[in-house]
Scaffold this motif. Structure first.
Motif, PDB file in Angstrom:
ATOM      1  N   THR A 105       0.846  -1.188   0.000  1.00 56.79           N
ATOM      2  CA  THR A 105       0.000   0.000   0.000  1.00 56.79           C
ATOM      3  C   THR A 105       0.885   1.244   0.000  1.00 56.79           C
ATOM      4  O   THR A 105       0.424   2.343   0.305  1.00 56.79           O
ATOM      5  CB  THR A 105      -0.935   0.025   1.224  1.00 56.79           C
ATOM      6  N   SER A 106       2.130   1.039  -0.364  1.00 61.77           N
ATOM      7  CA  SER A 106       3.121   2.112  -0.370  1.00 61.77           C
ATOM      8  C   SER A 106       3.838   2.101  -1.709  1.00 61.77           C
ATOM      9  O   SER A 106       3.206   2.034  -2.764  1.00 61.77           O
ATOM     10  CB  SER A 106       4.072   1.902   0.817  1.00 61.77           C
ATOM     11  N   TRP A 107       5.164   2.143  -1.697  1.00 64.85           N
ATOM     12  CA  TRP A 107       5.937   2.296  -2.940  1.00 64.85           C
ATOM     13  C   TRP A 107       5.774   1.124  -3.896  1.00 64.85           C
ATOM     14  O   TRP A 107       5.701   1.313  -5.112  1.00 64.85           O
ATOM     15  CB  TRP A 107       7.416   2.500  -2.603  1.00 64.85           C
ATOM     16  N   ALA A 108       5.709  -0.122  -3.389  1.00 67.00           N
ATOM     17  CA  ALA A 108       5.566  -1.272  -4.289  1.00 67.00           C
ATOM     18  C   ALA A 108       4.227  -1.229  -5.010  1.00 67.00           C
ATOM     19  O   ALA A 108       4.128  -1.598  -6.189  1.00 67.00           O
ATOM     20  CB  ALA A 108       5.712  -2.579  -3.513  1.00 67.00           C
ATOM     21  N   GLY A 109       3.186  -0.757  -4.311  1.00 63.69           N
ATOM     22  CA  GLY A 109       1.887  -0.602  -4.948  1.00 63.69           C
ATOM     23  C   GLY A 109       1.875   0.510  -5.981  1.00 63.69           C
ATOM     24  O   GLY A 109       1.264   0.370  -7.044  1.00 63.69           O
ATOM     25  N   ASP A 110       2.562   1.607  -5.682  1.00 66.07           N
ATOM     26  CA  ASP A 110       2.641   2.700  -6.654  1.00 66.07           C
ATOM     27  C   ASP A 110       3.295   2.236  -7.947  1.00 66.07           C
ATOM     28  O   ASP A 110       2.808   2.497  -9.050  1.00 66.07           O
ATOM     29  CB  ASP A 110       3.438   3.871  -6.073  1.00 66.07           C
ATOM     30  N   ILE A 111       4.421   1.539  -7.806  1.00 66.03           N
ATOM     31  CA  ILE A 111       5.167   1.083  -8.985  1.00 66.03           C
ATOM     32  C   ILE A 111       4.403  -0.008  -9.727  1.00 66.03           C
ATOM     33  O   ILE A 111       4.252   0.040 -10.958  1.00 66.03           O
ATOM     34  CB  ILE A 111       6.557   0.578  -8.571  1.00 66.03           C
ATOM     35  N   GLY A 112       3.896  -0.998  -8.999  1.00 66.50           N
ATOM     36  CA  GLY A 112       3.159  -2.076  -9.640  1.00 66.50           C
ATOM     37  C   GLY A 112       1.902  -1.584 -10.325  1.00 66.50           C
ATOM     38  O   GLY A 112       1.560  -2.034 -11.425  1.00 66.50           O
ATOM     39  N   SER A 113       1.211  -0.631  -9.706  1.00 65.11           N
ATOM     40  CA  SER A 113       0.005  -0.076 -10.323  1.00 65.11           C
ATOM     41  C   SER A 113       0.334   0.694 -11.594  1.00 65.11           C
ATOM     42  O   SER A 113      -0.436   0.672 -12.557  1.00 65.11           O
ATOM     43  CB  SER A 113      -0.710   0.853  -9.332  1.00 65.11           C
ATOM     44  N   ALA A 114       1.479   1.389 -11.592  1.00 64.73           N
ATOM     45  CA  ALA A 114       1.883   2.125 -12.789  1.00 64.73           C
ATOM     46  C   ALA A 114       2.112   1.178 -13.957  1.00 64.73           C
ATOM     47  O   ALA A 114       1.676   1.432 -15.091  1.00 64.73           O
ATOM     48  CB  ALA A 114       3.144   2.931 -12.506  1.00 64.73           C
ATOM     49  N   PRO A 200      24.198  -2.078  -4.090  1.00 62.87           N
ATOM     50  CA  PRO A 200      23.008  -1.728  -4.880  1.00 62.87           C
ATOM     51  C   PRO A 200      22.267  -2.924  -5.436  1.00 62.87           C
ATOM     52  O   PRO A 200      21.036  -2.890  -5.564  1.00 62.87           O
ATOM     53  CB  PRO A 200      23.568  -0.849  -6.001  1.00 62.87           C
ATOM     54  N   ALA A 201      22.968  -4.009  -5.799  1.00 61.12           N
ATOM     55  CA  ALA A 201      22.280  -5.173  -6.367  1.00 61.12           C
ATOM     56  C   ALA A 201      21.342  -5.799  -5.339  1.00 61.12           C
ATOM     57  O   ALA A 201      20.235  -6.229  -5.680  1.00 61.12           O
ATOM     58  CB  ALA A 201      23.304  -6.200  -6.854  1.00 61.12           C
ATOM     59  N   GLU A 202      21.761  -5.846  -4.075  1.00 63.76           N
ATOM     60  CA  GLU A 202      20.912  -6.417  -3.032  1.00 63.76           C
ATOM     61  C   GLU A 202      19.695  -5.527  -2.772  1.00 63.76           C
ATOM     62  O   GLU A 202      18.577  -6.017  -2.589  1.00 63.76           O
ATOM     63  CB  GLU A 202      21.714  -6.598  -1.742  1.00 63.76           C
ATOM     64  N   VAL A 203      19.919  -4.209  -2.760  1.00 60.63           N
ATOM     65  CA  VAL A 203      18.804  -3.286  -2.544  1.00 60.63           C
ATOM     66  C   VAL A 203      17.809  -3.374  -3.696  1.00 60.63           C
ATOM     67  O   VAL A 203      16.597  -3.479  -3.485  1.00 60.63           O
ATOM     68  CB  VAL A 203      19.329  -1.840  -2.391  1.00 60.63           C
ATOM     69  N   GLU A 204      18.312  -3.369  -4.922  1.00 58.40           N
ATOM     70  CA  GLU A 204      17.432  -3.465  -6.087  1.00 58.40           C
ATOM     71  C   GLU A 204      16.643  -4.763  -6.082  1.00 58.40           C
ATOM     72  O   GLU A 204      15.453  -4.783  -6.416  1.00 58.40           O
ATOM     73  CB  GLU A 204      18.255  -3.339  -7.377  1.00 58.40           C
ATOM     74  N   ALA A 205      17.292  -5.846  -5.693  1.00 55.93           N
ATOM     75  CA  ALA A 205      16.614  -7.145  -5.672  1.00 55.93           C
ATOM     76  C   ALA A 205      15.440  -7.140  -4.702  1.00 55.93           C
ATOM     77  O   ALA A 205      14.366  -7.678  -5.008  1.00 55.93           O
ATOM     78  CB  ALA A 205      17.605  -8.240  -5.289  1.00 55.93           C
ATOM     79  N   GLU A 206      15.625  -6.525  -3.544  1.00 57.94           N
ATOM     80  CA  GLU A 206      14.536  -6.460  -2.566  1.00 57.94           C
ATOM     81  C   GLU A 206      13.378  -5.624  -3.094  1.00 57.94           C
ATOM     82  O   GLU A 206      12.209  -5.977  -2.917  1.00 57.94           O
ATOM     83  CB  GLU A 206      15.065  -5.874  -1.254  1.00 57.94           C
ATOM     84  N   ILE A 207      13.687  -4.524  -3.772  1.00 52.82           N
ATOM     85  CA  ILE A 207      12.640  -3.697  -4.365  1.00 52.82           C
ATOM     86  C   ILE A 207      11.879  -4.483  -5.426  1.00 52.82           C
ATOM     87  O   ILE A 207      10.645  -4.490  -5.460  1.00 52.82           O
ATOM     88  CB  ILE A 207      13.243  -2.412  -4.972  1.00 52.82           C
ATOM     89  N   ARG A 208      12.615  -5.173  -6.293  1.00 54.23           N
ATOM     90  CA  ARG A 208      11.981  -5.914  -7.395  1.00 54.23           C
ATOM     91  C   ARG A 208      11.110  -7.055  -6.864  1.00 54.23           C
ATOM     92  O   ARG A 208      10.033  -7.329  -7.403  1.00 54.23           O
ATOM     93  CB  ARG A 208      13.048  -6.451  -8.351  1.00 54.23           C
TER      94      ARG A 208
END
Length: 295
Positions: A105-114, A200-208
């Motif tokens: 209901t935060s950033w992952a939802g914003d990106i996925g909804s886009a 950065p690869a670990e951070v990006e992976a968690e976001i993805r």
């Protein structure tokens, strides 16, 4: 503190005084009623475990505004809604039985909804690229709201602050770059040394991973049911328009957010090779590098 934020905090203090016998979790959810109708739907009841109708009348939409928070333009209604899902709740709610988290209901939802919105356009699209959809539906003011909600939620859940209004004021008193660096470390285990993000690869992976989970759980997930290995990147990054959602688009989404975090925290630009499949990092990275800021 700006006059607009002062007025918003005074209103929140009024709600807190009127509900002094209720928990921070209950008050945070009550505040959703003063944002906008889309934040009081059954989906939000499921996510937060609290049914909050939209409040009409004199205070209709009182907290649905854009203002400066920690010196950054912030969608305050989005912040309030995201905060309500950050708050710890006694017992078990339906979302606790799935992979749903407050990220969705935060950033992952914003990106996925886009991404989902881009693909729902049909044969006559008004938004020509995924990146444009991200810029429109996962805006800087949305990201600022998401970061604030997470950090204020941590303060309240840990007991470091007893009142929502006080926690917001404490967050606002810190420079935004400092808040974003704290968020990178706390939420994504970002390792920052010499003004550089070291992992950065670990951070990006968690976001993805979180974006992928949102897509699979959201009402729009029907768009993705026929897509295999949604998270697995191709050997070479694709740049053409896509007929179907795929891992490259998730990478675009994760890099969009990571770019925001790097820029707003004042960290140096970086290059790295993302993991082929972030859920299985031992499979290794792809052969190409990506850049952050991502354009």
């Amino acid at each position: 503190m700006t006059p607009e934020l002062t007025a918003a905090l005074q209103f929140i203090e009024k709600i807190e005084r009127a509900n002094a016998d209720q928990s921070v979790y209950e008050i945070a959810n009550k505040l959703r009623g003063y944002t906008k109708p889309s934040y009081t739907t059954p989906m939000w009841s499921t996510a937060t475990g609290y049914k909050q109708p939209y409040v009409e009348g004199e205070f209709k939409g009182k907290l649905n505004q854009e203002l400066l928070l920690s010196g950054e333009k912030t969608d305050f209604g989005h912040f309030v809604a995201a905060l309500s899902d950050q708050m710890n709740q006694p017992g078990v709610r339906w979302s606790d039985l799935t992979s749903w988290t407050a990220d969705h209901t935060s950033w992952a939802g914003d990106i996925g909804s886009a991404i989902a919105t881009f693909h729902a356009q049909g044969s006559n699209p008004k938004i020509p690229t995924v990146l444009e959809a991200l810029n429109r539906y996962a805006s800087d003011s949305d990201y600022a709201a998401n970061i604030a909600a997470y950090m204020v939620g941590v303060m309240l859940n840990s007991g470091k602050q007893a009142l929502i209004s006080q926690a917001i004021a404490q967050y606002d008193a810190q420079p935004y770059a400092e808040n974003v660096r704290w968020y990178l470390r706390e939420r994504f285990k970002g390792a920052i040394t010499n003004n550089q993000l070291q992992n950065p690869a670990e951070v990006e992976a968690e976001i993805r991973r979180a974006i992928s989970t949102y897509i699979r759980l959201s009402p729009d997930s029907g768009l993705f049911k026929s897509v295999k290995n949604l998270l697995k990147l191709d050997p070479q990054i694709q740049r053409e328009d896509f007929q179907h959602p795929n891992a490259t688009e998730l990478l675009q989404g994760s890099l969009h957010f990571l770019t925001y975090l790097v820029k707003k925290s004042g960290l140096e630009p970086l290059k790295f090779k993302p993991y082929q499949l972030p859920k299985v990092p031992w499979l290794g990275t792809v052969s190409y590098e990506v850049k952050v800021p991502f354009v």
